[in-house]
Design a protein around this motif. Structure first.
Motif, PDB file in Angstrom:
ATOM      1  N   THR A  25       0.725  -1.309   0.014  1.00  0.00           N
ATOM      2  CA  THR A  25       0.133  -0.092  -0.023  1.00  0.00           C
ATOM      3  C   THR A  25       0.634   1.247   0.123  1.00  0.00           C
ATOM      4  N   THR A  26       2.061   1.158   0.266  1.00  0.00           N
ATOM      5  CA  THR A  26       3.198   2.070   0.277  1.00  0.00           C
ATOM      6  C   THR A  26       4.213   1.770  -0.849  1.00  0.00           C
ATOM      7  N   ASN A  27       5.323   2.425  -0.453  1.00  0.00           N
ATOM      8  CA  ASN A  27       6.481   1.692  -1.226  1.00  0.00           C
ATOM      9  C   ASN A  27       6.232   0.522  -1.732  1.00  0.00           C
ATOM     10  N   THR A  28       6.609   0.276  -3.095  1.00  0.00           N
ATOM     11  CA  THR A  28       6.631  -1.139  -3.682  1.00  0.00           C
ATOM     12  C   THR A  28       8.316  -1.568  -3.741  1.00  0.00           C
ATOM     13  N   PRO A  29       8.549  -2.673  -3.113  1.00  0.00           N
ATOM     14  CA  PRO A  29       9.943  -2.942  -3.269  1.00  0.00           C
ATOM     15  C   PRO A  29      10.416  -3.159  -4.869  1.00  0.00           C
TER      16      PRO A  29
END
Length: 69
Positions: free
Chosen positions: A43-47
């Motif tokens: 839901t936030t940064n995508t690896p």
């Protein structure tokens, strides 16, 4: 390796499966939703793509250990 892994139920009724999770990886915070089917939605940064498989595996292991056992 991910650090400071935390999770909590997605719904107030804890009998309904689904969990929010968060962790730190490479000094960056990531959050997401772990669905009852095992699908992981960030839901936030995508690896980075090269790290997703390893992180997904670690998240599955942690969720199986903490939630399903």
């Amino acid at each position: 390796m991910l650090m400071h892994f935390q999770f909590k139920p997605l719904f107030e009724n804890k009998n309904i499966p689904g969990w929010n999770f968060s962790f730190y990886y490479k000094k960056q915070r990531f959050t997401g939703i772990y669905h009852p089917t095992g699908k992981i939605e960030f839901t936030t940064n995508t690896p980075e793509q090269k790290d997703i498989d390893a992180l997904t595996s670690q998240i599955h292991e942690l969720m199986l250990f903490h939630v399903y056992e």
